[in-house]
Motif scaffolding. Structure first.
Motif, mmCIF file in Angstrom:
data_model
loop_
_atom_site.group_PDB
_atom_site.id
_atom_site.type_symbol
_atom_site.label_atom_id
_atom_site.label_comp_id
_atom_site.label_asym_id
_atom_site.label_seq_id
_atom_site.Cartn_x
_atom_site.Cartn_y
_atom_site.Cartn_z
ATOM 1 N N VAL A 36 0.909 -1.320 -0.206
ATOM 2 C CA VAL A 36 0.035 -0.020 -0.056
ATOM 3 C C VAL A 36 0.901 1.350 -0.236
ATOM 4 N N LEU A 93 -0.444 6.043 3.381
ATOM 5 C CA LEU A 93 -1.674 5.448 4.426
ATOM 6 C C LEU A 93 -1.510 5.532 5.799
ATOM 7 N N ASP A 107 -5.488 2.470 8.782
ATOM 8 C CA ASP A 107 -6.266 2.183 7.838
ATOM 9 C C ASP A 107 -6.509 0.764 7.672
ATOM 10 N N ALA A 112 -6.877 -0.968 4.981
ATOM 11 C CA ALA A 112 -6.163 -1.439 3.891
ATOM 12 C C ALA A 112 -4.799 -1.857 4.282
ATOM 13 N N TYR A 124 -8.137 -3.054 0.880
ATOM 14 C CA TYR A 124 -6.914 -3.103 0.451
ATOM 15 C C TYR A 124 -7.198 -3.227 -1.381
ATOM 16 N N GLN A 177 -9.443 -2.017 -3.046
ATOM 17 C CA GLN A 177 -9.820 -0.783 -3.548
ATOM 18 C C GLN A 177 -8.625 -0.053 -3.650
ATOM 19 N N HIS A 178 -7.822 -0.026 -2.606
ATOM 20 C CA HIS A 178 -6.863 1.031 -2.645
ATOM 21 C C HIS A 178 -5.986 0.743 -3.496
ATOM 22 N N ARG A 222 -3.287 1.821 -7.652
ATOM 23 C CA ARG A 222 -2.023 1.654 -7.498
ATOM 24 C C ARG A 222 -1.452 0.689 -8.666
#
Length: 271
Positions: free
Chosen positions: A170, A174, A178, A180, A261, A263-264, A268
């Protein structure tokens, strides 16, 4: 024609009998190769009773060798993993910390006796053998069902997944709390054994989960969580291999963190 047939038959008769399957261990020194017979003949081979086997879904009894007797935790890289590579492309990453602990879950390498094969896995035509990583007291260390790799062909020393494949990580910005970030750890344990993400990972069972699209980009959140919880309830396809994750294995809260995770990571994508 008869001469050719006789020649083929004589050639087949001259072939050696099928060799025993072998397990390759490449951890802390020269590569070692073990057959089931050799492992079962070891003085540290024991009979263990597993009350609830993660793969068979019931009580099982095995002849097994303590995994720590085959793989020394201090032979792994710092913060590294024991990589268990299965013959079907599944790759589990067992943290060295799990092998180093002196309390909690106890890992064993169960060995299928050549003269007493195990039953087929539920819904499959094959057993978990010839080599299968099983755990006693798995609940004491939060062992996931994906940390019970079966049909293991190789045990290897490796750096942690994030060290090997930074594209799995990640964003550094962040916040520490979080969801994620927790989801990242859940992904590495439960999803990376079958999938890659951004090209990171060593398995080849399932598709990459960020290339070319992330599943959160084409599935509604409720559909995605249902797919993870029970794949067969969402879609059916030939040779479906994705397991269902019961709440005992992956809680609703953890499932939400795993989706967070994904979605994050949709933002990326590595080139």
């Amino acid at each position: 024609m008869i001469a050719r047939v006789l020649a083929v038959l004589l050639t087949l008769l001259a072939l050696p009998a099928s060799a025993e399957p072998a397990l390759t261990v490449a951890v802390g020194g020269p590569e070692r190769v073990y057959t089931p017979s050799a492992l079962l003949a070891r003085p540290d081979a024991v009979t263990i009773a597993v009350p609830k086997d993660a793969s068979y879904g019931r009580a099982m009894t095995y002849r097994a060798v303590p995994l720590r007797a085959l793989v020394a935790a201090d032979a792994l890289p710092r913060d590294g993993v024991l990589e268990a590579v299965a013959s079907d492309g599944f790759v589990a990453h067992l943290p060295g910390a799990l092998l180093a602990q002196t309390a909690g879950a106890e890992p064993y390498l169960a060995v299928e006796p050549p003269d007493a094969p195990w039953p087929p896995l539920p819904g499959k035509g094959v057993s978990a053998g010839p080599f299968y990583v099983v755990w006693l007291k798995p609940e004491a260390s939060g062992i996931s069902s994906e940390q019970w790799p079966y049909q293991v062909a190789r045990l290897l020393s490796a750096d942690s997944p994030l060290a090997r494949w930074p594209a799995l990580g990640v964003a550094e910005t962040l916040p520490a709390d979080d969801p994620a970030r927790v989801g990242q750890a859940l992904f590495l344990t439960n999803c990376l054994p079958c999938h890659t993400l951004n090209g990171g990972g060593g398995a080849n069972v399932g598709p990459d989960l960020n290339r070319p699209m992330n599943p959160t980009e084409y599935l509604k959140p409720e559909a995605l969580t249902k797919l993870i919880r029970d794949p067969a309830s969402v879609r059916s396809w030939p040779e479906q291999r994705m397991p269902a994750f019961a709440e005992a294995a992956l809680s609703d809260a953890d499932l939400d963190r795993l989706v967070a995770y994904l979605q994050h990571m949709a933002g990326r994508k590595a080139k």
